[in-house]
Each structure stands twice: as C-alpha cells, then as structure tokens.
Design a protein around this motif. Structure first.
Motif, mmCIF file in Angstrom:
data_model
loop_
_atom_site.group_PDB
_atom_site.id
_atom_site.type_symbol
_atom_site.label_atom_id
_atom_site.label_comp_id
_atom_site.label_asym_id
_atom_site.label_seq_id
_atom_site.Cartn_x
_atom_site.Cartn_y
_atom_site.Cartn_z
ATOM 1 N N ALA A 30 0.826 -1.203 0.000
ATOM 2 C CA ALA A 30 0.000 0.000 0.000
ATOM 3 C C ALA A 30 0.860 1.253 0.000
ATOM 4 C CB ALA A 30 -0.935 -0.004 1.210
ATOM 5 N N ALA A 31 1.894 1.273 0.828
ATOM 6 C CA ALA A 31 2.786 2.431 0.881
ATOM 7 C C ALA A 31 3.495 2.630 -0.450
ATOM 8 C CB ALA A 31 3.796 2.261 2.006
ATOM 9 N N ALA A 32 3.932 1.524 -1.064
ATOM 10 C CA ALA A 32 4.656 1.627 -2.333
ATOM 11 C C ALA A 32 3.763 2.086 -3.471
ATOM 12 C CB ALA A 32 5.277 0.274 -2.678
ATOM 13 N N ALA A 33 2.447 1.891 -3.342
ATOM 14 C CA ALA A 33 1.504 2.286 -4.389
ATOM 15 C C ALA A 33 1.172 3.766 -4.361
ATOM 16 C CB ALA A 33 0.217 1.474 -4.266
ATOM 17 N N ILE A 34 1.607 4.488 -3.331
ATOM 18 C CA ILE A 34 1.316 5.914 -3.221
ATOM 19 C C ILE A 34 2.345 6.704 -4.021
ATOM 20 C CG2 ILE A 34 1.154 7.880 -1.643
ATOM 21 C CD1 ILE A 34 0.185 5.914 0.515
ATOM 22 N N ALA A 35 1.896 7.316 -5.121
ATOM 23 C CA ALA A 35 2.802 8.142 -5.934
ATOM 24 C C ALA A 35 3.123 9.450 -5.231
ATOM 25 C CB ALA A 35 2.186 8.423 -7.295
ATOM 26 N N GLY A 36 2.137 9.994 -4.527
ATOM 27 C CA GLY A 36 2.346 11.260 -3.852
ATOM 28 C C GLY A 36 1.057 11.809 -3.298
ATOM 29 N N PHE A 37 1.109 13.087 -2.941
ATOM 30 C CA PHE A 37 -0.008 13.737 -2.262
ATOM 31 C C PHE A 37 -0.297 15.087 -2.907
ATOM 32 C CE2 PHE A 37 1.943 10.872 0.752
ATOM 33 C CZ PHE A 37 0.843 10.230 1.322
ATOM 34 N N THR A 38 -1.557 15.482 -2.819
ATOM 35 C CA THR A 38 -1.965 16.789 -3.304
ATOM 36 C C THR A 38 -3.051 17.333 -2.379
ATOM 37 O OG1 THR A 38 -2.578 18.024 -5.301
ATOM 38 C CG2 THR A 38 -3.703 15.921 -4.950
ATOM 39 N N VAL A 39 -3.654 18.447 -2.782
ATOM 40 C CA VAL A 39 -4.627 19.155 -1.956
ATOM 41 C C VAL A 39 -5.973 19.189 -2.674
ATOM 42 C CG1 VAL A 39 -5.108 21.294 -0.684
ATOM 43 C CG2 VAL A 39 -2.732 20.650 -1.199
ATOM 44 N N MET A 40 -7.046 19.014 -1.922
ATOM 45 C CA MET A 40 -8.400 19.161 -2.464
ATOM 46 C C MET A 40 -9.214 20.043 -1.532
ATOM 47 S SD MET A 40 -11.421 16.287 -2.966
ATOM 48 C CE MET A 40 -10.776 15.490 -4.439
ATOM 49 N N ASN A 41 -10.089 20.853 -2.117
ATOM 50 C CA ASN A 41 -11.162 21.482 -1.353
ATOM 51 C C ASN A 41 -12.443 20.745 -1.744
ATOM 52 O OD1 ASN A 41 -13.033 23.055 -0.046
ATOM 53 N ND2 ASN A 41 -12.179 25.010 -0.714
ATOM 54 N N SER A 49 -1.660 14.731 11.411
ATOM 55 C CA SER A 49 -1.499 13.674 12.417
ATOM 56 C C SER A 49 -2.806 13.376 13.137
ATOM 57 C CB SER A 49 -0.425 14.069 13.429
ATOM 58 O OG SER A 49 -0.755 15.293 14.061
ATOM 59 N N ASP A 50 -3.820 14.246 12.975
ATOM 60 C CA ASP A 50 -5.133 14.024 13.590
ATOM 61 C C ASP A 50 -5.978 13.016 12.811
ATOM 62 O OD1 ASP A 50 -7.041 14.604 15.637
ATOM 63 O OD2 ASP A 50 -8.113 15.955 14.275
ATOM 64 N N LEU A 51 -5.467 12.550 11.670
ATOM 65 C CA LEU A 51 -6.204 11.568 10.876
ATOM 66 C C LEU A 51 -6.415 10.281 11.673
ATOM 67 C CD1 LEU A 51 -4.514 11.909 7.377
ATOM 68 C CD2 LEU A 51 -6.946 12.287 7.864
ATOM 69 N N LEU A 52 -7.627 9.757 11.611
ATOM 70 C CA LEU A 52 -7.948 8.498 12.271
ATOM 71 C C LEU A 52 -7.427 7.321 11.458
ATOM 72 C CD1 LEU A 52 -9.475 7.198 14.665
ATOM 73 C CD2 LEU A 52 -11.537 7.244 13.243
ATOM 74 N N PHE A 53 -7.701 7.317 10.151
ATOM 75 C CA PHE A 53 -7.203 6.296 9.226
ATOM 76 C C PHE A 53 -6.135 6.941 8.343
ATOM 77 C CE2 PHE A 53 -11.702 5.264 10.057
ATOM 78 C CZ PHE A 53 -11.541 4.019 10.678
ATOM 79 N N THR A 54 -4.945 6.384 8.343
ATOM 80 C CA THR A 54 -3.816 6.962 7.619
ATOM 81 C C THR A 54 -3.938 6.685 6.122
ATOM 82 O OG1 THR A 54 -2.428 4.983 7.712
ATOM 83 C CG2 THR A 54 -2.380 6.472 9.638
ATOM 84 N N PRO A 55 -3.133 7.369 5.296
ATOM 85 C CA PRO A 55 -3.145 7.052 3.863
ATOM 86 C C PRO A 55 -2.894 5.580 3.562
ATOM 87 C CG PRO A 55 -2.061 9.143 4.209
ATOM 88 C CD PRO A 55 -2.331 8.586 5.576
ATOM 89 N N VAL A 56 -1.943 4.966 4.245
ATOM 90 C CA VAL A 56 -1.675 3.545 4.018
ATOM 91 C C VAL A 56 -2.874 2.701 4.447
ATOM 92 C CG1 VAL A 56 -0.220 1.588 4.710
ATOM 93 C CG2 VAL A 56 0.827 3.786 4.121
ATOM 94 N N ASP A 57 -3.485 3.028 5.583
ATOM 95 C CA ASP A 57 -4.706 2.329 6.010
ATOM 96 C C ASP A 57 -5.768 2.374 4.912
ATOM 97 O OD1 ASP A 57 -3.646 1.863 8.572
ATOM 98 O OD2 ASP A 57 -4.616 3.655 9.422
ATOM 99 N N LEU A 58 -5.936 3.546 4.313
ATOM 100 C CA LEU A 58 -6.998 3.723 3.319
ATOM 101 C C LEU A 58 -6.715 2.944 2.045
ATOM 102 C CD1 LEU A 58 -7.679 7.523 3.874
ATOM 103 C CD2 LEU A 58 -9.084 5.603 4.635
ATOM 104 N N VAL A 59 -5.457 2.949 1.598
ATOM 105 C CA VAL A 59 -5.120 2.164 0.405
ATOM 106 C C VAL A 59 -5.360 0.684 0.678
ATOM 107 C CG1 VAL A 59 -3.267 1.488 -1.165
ATOM 108 C CG2 VAL A 59 -3.489 3.879 -0.452
ATOM 109 N N GLN A 60 -4.979 0.215 1.847
ATOM 110 C CA GLN A 60 -5.242 -1.180 2.197
ATOM 111 C C GLN A 60 -6.742 -1.477 2.174
ATOM 112 O OE1 GLN A 60 -2.545 -1.502 5.977
ATOM 113 N NE2 GLN A 60 -3.024 -3.566 5.265
ATOM 114 N N TYR A 61 -7.501 -0.657 2.857
ATOM 115 C CA TYR A 61 -8.933 -0.907 3.021
ATOM 116 C C TYR A 61 -9.661 -0.869 1.679
ATOM 117 C CZ TYR A 61 -13.631 -0.507 5.043
ATOM 118 O OH TYR A 61 -14.942 -0.722 5.385
#
Length: 274
Positions: free
Chosen positions: A136-147, A208-220
């Motif tokens: 899951a971590a390796a599948a993350i290309a990167g991060f961006t911003v959304m409104n 850091s206040d996220l309940l489910f992390t990016p890796v958690d979400l990709v897994q789920y």
C-alpha cells in the motif's frame, strides 16, 4: 519531486515543477504519466521548458476514481457530534466536479449551503489489489490538496452523501503532486492543513489528527476494488467547516477561498454563481 498538469497552448501537459520553469514530460497529464512503466524515471527526465505562468489544470484531470473519506479527523468527527467510526466512511465524486488550483468554484443556484473542506489527497501510482501495508505504501505516488466543496442541503437530503458532493466545477485539486520523499513523514505526512475564507482562518489542523492513515486507506479500499495509477483518495477534512459553526457560515459568490497544506501548496479560488 513535484508534478503538475498545466494548460499549454496545445492542450494539457504533464510537467515537473522546477524553481524557475515547468519541464514538459511528454505526457498529456499526470495520470497518463503515472500509467507509464517506470514513471518515476520518466518524471526525472529533461524536456522542453514552459513558463511558470502557464495555468494549472486539476493535477489529475480525469482520474479513474475519485474516492473520498468522511469523518476521518478526530476533531471534525467530534464537532459533527458523531462517534469515532470503526471503518472508513467512503463516498465518491466524479471527474466533472474537478477544477484547477486557481479556477473559479461554481456555486450552484440550487444550494444555499455551499461549504468548504480542506483535504489531503493520496494519488495512486501503481495498480494494487488487497494490499498489505508495504504494498500500500509503495503504491502511493504522492499527495496533493483538495477542497471538497459540499452542498450541505443536498448532502443531507438522504443518508447517502453523493448528491451533495459532486456538483460540476466545484472541487479544486492541486496545485501539484508531491512525492512522499519530499514530505515529513513520507507516506504518513506530518503537515499543517488550513482553509481561509476572505482572509479569515476557518480550518487549521495537523494531518497527524487523521484516524485512518493514507496507508490504512489504500489497504482498506484495495480490498474491495483495484486501485490504478491516477486514482485519488481524499482523506477527509478537519474541524472548522461552515456547517458545524454557530451560526453556520456558507460560501457565496465573491468569496475568496484558500486551501493549503504545508509542503504541498495552496489552492486559491474565487466563488462564482452557477
């Protein structure tokens, strides 16, 4: 590395962002770049220079999936009067909702409750299904911003949220994709996220206040569906949305909205009538 999709004279182009220029990478947008084998090597290559004045499109203009997570910051869950969930709350948007980092947010005349939601977004860079944490971590290309601009009166018409979340031309995504190696925390970014409206701070929190992390979400999510390059996952918003304020505050034509995540960039959008 920072990547973007710009609107050049000949159409949209995937670029690498340098201090003094954009470098054209030979692909029509960031999704097409991410779909190419060895995309990270291709993204480091040299190419024609474009001016930094070239306007930005949504960083991924046509993702195959726009997946969103509700109720994922502890502070926001509490302000909405809900219990902490055991599993991620998922909904979707469609690509027609997406706009560039400096484009106008179109406030639909059918809604009187247009709200803001700053979100950290995961951009997928590899095909993945039933991922373990490392995959899951390796599948993350990167991060961006959304409104994640939301029509609250439409959102809460029913128990399903889609109808309030995906009005056309409402959702800025960008300005750039930042690879995990450039962010503190890597695939668990430790960043400050904020929203201002007409210069007034409405949201300010730490990822850091996220309940489910990016890796958690990709897994789920990959347990249910195959995630593919260019898919995006919006990870939820912190406290400070207009709907939860007393009195409530909503966006109107003429408002200026700035959504920012440290280390990634900012979205600067005006609200216009639809």
């Amino acid at each position: 590395m920072k990547l973007a999709t710009v609107r050049a004279a000949e159409g949209t182009r995937a670029v690498r962002v340098e201090a003094d220029r954009y470098v054209d990478l030979g692909f029509p947008d960031v999704r097409r770049l991410l779909e190419a084998p060895g995309w990270s090597v291709l993204a480091a290559a040299d190419g024609p220079a474009l001016s930094l004045d070239t306007p930005l499109a949504a960083v991924v203009p046509e993702p195959g999936k726009v997946l969103c997570v509700g109720l994922n910051y502890r502070s926001h869950i509490l302000e909405m009067g809900r219990d902490l969930p055991e599993h991620p709350t998922l909904f979707a948007k469609f690509a027609d909702a997406l706009i560039g980092a400096g484009d106008d947010i179109v406030a639909a005349p059918e809604s009187d409750m247009v709200d803001w939601e700053a979100e950290l977004v995961v951009v997928i860079g590899a095909t993945v299904r039933r991922a373990d944490p490392a995959t899951a971590a390796a599948a993350i290309a990167g991060f961006t911003v959304m409104n994640d601009v939301t029509m609250r009166d439409w959102q809460f018409r029913t128990r399903e949220w889609l109808q309030g979340k995906t009005f056309d031309s409402t959702t800025p995504l960008g300005p750039v994709l930042v690879t995990p190696d450039e962010l503190p925390g890597g695939t668990a970014p430790a960043c400050t996220i904020s929203t201002t409206v007409n210069g007034d701070v409405m949201q300010s929190a730490e990822t850091s206040d996220l309940l489910f992390t990016p890796v958690d979400l990709v897994q789920y999510i990959s347990t249910m569906i195959t995630l593919r390059p260019g898919d995006v996952i919006a990870t939820g918003t912190p406290s400070g949305v207009g709907h939860a304020r007393s009195p409530q505050v909503f966006l109107k034509a003429g408002d200026k909205v700035v959504t920012e995540i440290s280390g990634i960039g900012r979205l600067e959008n005006s609200v216009v009538s639809g």
